[in-house]
Design a protein around this motif. Structure first.
Motif, mmCIF file in Angstrom:
data_model
loop_
_atom_site.group_PDB
_atom_site.id
_atom_site.type_symbol
_atom_site.label_atom_id
_atom_site.label_comp_id
_atom_site.label_asym_id
_atom_site.label_seq_id
_atom_site.Cartn_x
_atom_site.Cartn_y
_atom_site.Cartn_z
ATOM 1 N N GLU A 545 0.832 -1.204 0.000
ATOM 2 C CA GLU A 545 0.000 0.000 0.000
ATOM 3 C C GLU A 545 0.874 1.265 0.000
ATOM 4 N N ARG A 546 2.004 1.233 0.718
ATOM 5 C CA ARG A 546 2.908 2.397 0.688
ATOM 6 C C ARG A 546 3.500 2.580 -0.718
ATOM 7 N N ALA A 547 3.846 1.467 -1.369
ATOM 8 C CA ALA A 547 4.386 1.566 -2.725
ATOM 9 C C ALA A 547 3.349 2.165 -3.669
ATOM 10 N N LYS A 548 2.095 1.780 -3.526
ATOM 11 C CA LYS A 548 1.043 2.350 -4.370
ATOM 12 C C LYS A 548 0.884 3.848 -4.150
ATOM 13 N N GLN A 549 1.097 4.283 -2.911
ATOM 14 C CA GLN A 549 0.950 5.698 -2.594
ATOM 15 C C GLN A 549 2.227 6.499 -2.800
ATOM 16 N N GLY A 550 3.279 5.842 -3.322
ATOM 17 C CA GLY A 550 4.495 6.556 -3.688
ATOM 18 C C GLY A 550 5.580 6.565 -2.640
ATOM 19 N N ALA A 551 5.366 5.985 -1.466
ATOM 20 C CA ALA A 551 6.390 5.952 -0.423
ATOM 21 C C ALA A 551 7.308 4.757 -0.680
ATOM 22 N N VAL A 552 8.129 4.851 -1.726
ATOM 23 C CA VAL A 552 8.913 3.707 -2.189
ATOM 24 C C VAL A 552 9.975 3.299 -1.174
ATOM 25 N N ALA A 553 10.654 4.283 -0.557
ATOM 26 C CA ALA A 553 11.728 3.950 0.377
ATOM 27 C C ALA A 553 11.188 3.185 1.584
ATOM 28 N N GLN A 554 10.076 3.647 2.131
ATOM 29 C CA GLN A 554 9.503 2.953 3.281
ATOM 30 C C GLN A 554 8.959 1.584 2.887
ATOM 31 N N ALA A 555 8.400 1.501 1.684
ATOM 32 C CA ALA A 555 7.917 0.211 1.199
ATOM 33 C C ALA A 555 9.073 -0.772 1.066
ATOM 34 N N GLN A 556 10.206 -0.320 0.553
ATOM 35 C CA GLN A 556 11.375 -1.186 0.412
ATOM 36 C C GLN A 556 11.835 -1.706 1.771
ATOM 37 N N THR A 557 11.871 -0.817 2.771
ATOM 38 C CA THR A 557 12.282 -1.227 4.120
ATOM 39 C C THR A 557 11.354 -2.285 4.690
ATOM 40 N N GLU A 558 10.053 -2.088 4.504
ATOM 41 C CA GLU A 558 9.095 -3.041 5.065
ATOM 42 C C GLU A 558 9.112 -4.368 4.312
ATOM 43 N N PHE A 559 9.319 -4.332 2.992
ATOM 44 C CA PHE A 559 9.441 -5.581 2.247
ATOM 45 C C PHE A 559 10.653 -6.379 2.736
ATOM 46 N N ASN A 560 11.777 -5.700 2.951
ATOM 47 C CA ASN A 560 12.968 -6.398 3.445
ATOM 48 C C ASN A 560 12.730 -6.984 4.838
ATOM 49 N N ALA A 561 11.990 -6.252 5.691
ATOM 50 C CA ALA A 561 11.676 -6.775 7.025
ATOM 51 C C ALA A 561 10.791 -8.009 6.926
ATOM 52 N N ALA A 562 9.808 -7.970 6.035
ATOM 53 C CA ALA A 562 8.929 -9.125 5.868
ATOM 54 C C ALA A 562 9.714 -10.340 5.369
ATOM 55 N N ILE A 563 10.621 -10.133 4.422
ATOM 56 C CA ILE A 563 11.416 -11.248 3.881
ATOM 57 C C ILE A 563 12.285 -11.861 4.968
ATOM 58 N N ALA A 564 12.920 -10.999 5.793
ATOM 59 C CA ALA A 564 13.788 -11.512 6.857
ATOM 60 C C ALA A 564 12.995 -12.312 7.884
ATOM 61 N N GLN A 565 11.805 -11.823 8.266
ATOM 62 C CA GLN A 565 11.002 -12.536 9.260
ATOM 63 C C GLN A 565 10.420 -13.825 8.688
ATOM 64 N N ALA A 566 10.086 -13.835 7.405
ATOM 65 C CA ALA A 566 9.549 -15.054 6.800
ATOM 66 C C ALA A 566 10.573 -16.182 6.824
ATOM 67 N N GLY A 567 11.837 -15.848 6.633
ATOM 68 C CA GLY A 567 12.869 -16.877 6.657
ATOM 69 C C GLY A 567 13.049 -17.523 8.015
ATOM 70 N N ALA A 568 12.539 -16.865 9.082
ATOM 71 C CA ALA A 568 12.688 -17.422 10.428
ATOM 72 C C ALA A 568 11.527 -18.312 10.831
ATOM 73 N N LEU A 569 10.509 -18.444 9.993
ATOM 74 C CA LEU A 569 9.367 -19.292 10.329
ATOM 75 C C LEU A 569 9.795 -20.756 10.309
ATOM 76 N N ALA A 570 9.375 -21.500 11.318
ATOM 77 C CA ALA A 570 9.843 -22.887 11.457
ATOM 78 C C ALA A 570 9.038 -23.856 10.598
ATOM 79 N N ASP A 571 7.725 -23.678 10.526
ATOM 80 C CA ASP A 571 6.899 -24.621 9.777
ATOM 81 C C ASP A 571 7.147 -24.454 8.279
ATOM 82 N N PRO A 572 7.540 -25.527 7.559
ATOM 83 C CA PRO A 572 7.909 -25.373 6.138
ATOM 84 C C PRO A 572 6.741 -24.952 5.247
#
Length: 604
Positions: A545-572
């Motif tokens: 939603e931030r990317a759609k509204q033009g806040a690209v830098a904040q969207a990039q930060t949140e996407f990277n946070a989501a990717i990092a947390q997803a890799g820590a999930l234990a259930d495959p």
């Protein structure tokens, strides 16, 4: 020393009515009704029962005679002897053990019940309504399968006919065949000269005959009319006839090009064929998403940091048995179907849904709760497919997916999942009124969501999902009311972990509805150091939603946070679902390359 005897009854005589035996025996024993009923039930079932003990031999024989007179089969025997087996099996726990030899009631050594006083639990009464509903659900599922197969065969027949026309046109283009070349054989000298000569002779003869007829008519008119009028009439008549015979003009045929309508896409279509048809028709690609049917995407791509492929899939190789099992899990296949839809691969999306349906026919593929959620997801995606095909002016394909979506929604048990399914149908129907229905799906969704008796987390999911669909359909007041009820449902969750999951789920729905401020506030309250799939998907929804509204830098930060947390999930399976969710949102945000890398890392 005289021996003491006991009297044991073993059965009811065949010639005596059971009720008469019951009445006479109760009078003789003078027993309380409750205790006597249990004793008589055992006797009626053919179990030996000690009625009297501690009697002398003469007294015991006298009692036996009285009991036989009222209709019992019984025997007097010294204490210490028994007509009953030395062992018995406890009616409660099933443990086999010895009868007591001192004449006292048997007490189970394992569970401690008094065997003579034990009453087996009554079987649960059948819920006739539930059984009838289950029978109807199975009947509807069977009927839906038959209809789907019929529709699939008809769609394939149409596709095959259309493909043959396109293939013929392509082959003619490759060979350079045009309408001129096809008529070349007729226009060749050896063929054309006799044909043209015959046509000229026929035309000339016909023209001469018509000219003679006109001359005779003119002469008759001249004899009966004035000279000037006759002359004028004759001249006019003569001018109407072709003096030199009939002139033959051969118009070229309209050509052999075929106007091909939009092709129907079904669950068994071939992507290669779909691409060939799209190329032949010259159709421009269109974008649509299950979360946003308008196909709105962010403008500018941005960079994200992706972990190694082994981290994404949780195994060293995509061909490991564990990785293969995850990639074929119905939940992962459903998530992948949504991704293919978001990336405009509608044919593959439909095929993946069909694979999930086949997997669900195997009762061990997923628990009952997961089956209902997967069926709900199937309704959401098929409704989105129907809406997309309406936009593409492909009514046959649209109606096929729409009918399947409505049938699945009707067979879902009443509750949270059905509420979400009805809301998806309501949104698609409001956007495209050509999708036929007689139901008010939004109204049904609101009623089902408010009456849902599932867990508080499922209630939050249902209320917030329906609210999101109402918001995206322009019904903001009703949506705000349901969002408020979802917030109130969270306060009723006492355990920390489920409460955090519910808050993250609500934040995701608020972000998908476009309310970034409320979504950010709710997600900030869902703090938990442990990785949580609901929190990861909420962060990805906020980033899109931030990317759609033009806040690209904040969207990039949140996407990277989501990717990092997803890799820590234990259930495959949960990790794969979450990474595909992130890939969907990256593709919608404009970074299709990163999305494709995630899907490739998962071996899909």
């Amino acid at each position: 020393m005289n021996s003491l005897y006991k009297v044991t009854a073993t059965a009811i005589a065949a010639d005596y009515p059971q009720q008469a035996v019951y009445d006479n025996l109760q009078k003789m024993l003078r027993a309380a009704p409750a205790a006597f009923d249990k004793t008589f039930e055992r006797l009626a079932a053919g179990q030996p029962v000690v009625l009297v003990k501690g009697l002398g031999e003469a007294q015991a024989q006298d009692v036996v005679a009285k009991l036989v007179a009222i209709g019992l089969v019984c025997q007097a025997e010294p204490l210490g002897l028994s007509l009953v087996s030395k062992t018995y099996r406890c009616p409660a726990c099933g443990v086999e053990q010895d009868h007591r030899s001192d004449g006292t009631p048997d007490i189970c050594n394992s569970c401690g019940i008094v065997v003579d006083s034990y009453t087996p639990p009554q079987p649960k009464q059948r819920n006739e309504l539930q059984e009838a509903m289950e029978q109807e659900r199975r009947a509807l599922a069977t009927q839906a399968k038959v209809v789907d197969e019929k529709e699939t065969r008809e769609a394939e027949r149409k596709r095959a006919a259309k493909l043959r026309k396109i293939a013929r046109r392509k082959v003619e283009e490759e060979l350079g065949l045009t309408w001129r070349s096809k008529l070349g054989g007729l226009l060749a000298p050896r063929v054309a000269l006799p044909v043209v000569t015959l046509l000229l002779i026929s035309g000339g003869s016909g023209g001469w005959w018509l000219w003679e007829q006109q001359q005779q008519d003119a002469a008759t008119a001249a004899a009966t009319a004035a000279a000037a009028t006759s002359t004028g009439t004759a001249e006019q008549a003569a001018g109407a006839a072709p003096a030199g015979g009939m002139q033959l003009t051969i118009a070229p045929p309209p050509g052999l090009s075929v106007n091909v309508a939009s092709h129907p896409t079904t669950g068994v279509s071939d992507p290669a064929i779909d691409n060939a048809i799209a190329a032949a028709e010259g159709s421009a690609p269109m974008t649509g998403t299950a979360a946003d049917m308008t196909g709105n995407q962010a403008a500018a791509p941005f960079a994200v940091t992706l972990p190694p492929a082994a981290t994404v899939r949780g195994s060293a190789s995509a061909t490991d048995p564990a990785a293969l099992a995850v990639s074929s899990d119905p939940r992962v296949l459903t998530s992948l179907a949504f991704y293919r839809f978001d990336t405009d691969d509608l044919a593959t999306s439909a095929k993946l849904l069909d694979r999930v349906t086949l997997r669900l026919n195997d009762k061990t593929a997923a628990p009952a709760a997961d089956v209902e959620q997967l069926q709900r997801d199937a309704v959401q995606l098929r409704a989105a497919l129907a809406a997309e095909f309406v936009q593409r002016n492909e009514p046959d394909s649209a109606q096929t997916h729409w009918k399947r979506a409505t049938r699945i929604a009707d067979t879902l048990p009443a509750g949270a999942q059905q509420a979400i399914a009805f809301a998806s149908l309501g949104r698609a129907r409001q956007a495209h009124p050509t999708l036929a229905t007689t139901k008010e799906y939004f109204q049904l969704a609101k009623i089902a969501a408010e009456r849902a008796t599932a867990t508080p987390l499922a209630q939050v999911d249902a209320l917030s999902s329906v609210a999101r669909e109402l918001t995206l359909s322009g019904q903001a007041p009703a949506a705000r009311e349901l969002f408020a009820k979802a917030t109130a449902a969270i306060t009723r969750i006492s355990e920390h972990r489920p409460q955090v999951a519910a808050q993250a789920l609500l934040a995701q729905r608020l972000a998908e509805a476009g309310d970034l401020t409320a979504a950010t506030t709710v997600l900030a309250a869902a703090a938990d150091p442990a990785p949580l799939a609901q929190r990861v998907t909420a962060i990805a929804a906020l980033a899109l939603e931030r990317a759609k509204q033009g806040a690209v830098a904040q969207a990039q930060t949140e996407f990277n946070a989501a990717i990092a947390q997803a890799g820590a999930l234990a259930d495959p399976v949960e990790r794969s679902e979450t990474f595909i969710f992130i890939a969907r949102h990256l593709a919608q945000a404009g970074n299709s390359a990163a999305a494709a890398q995630i899907i490739a890392a998962l071996g899909q």
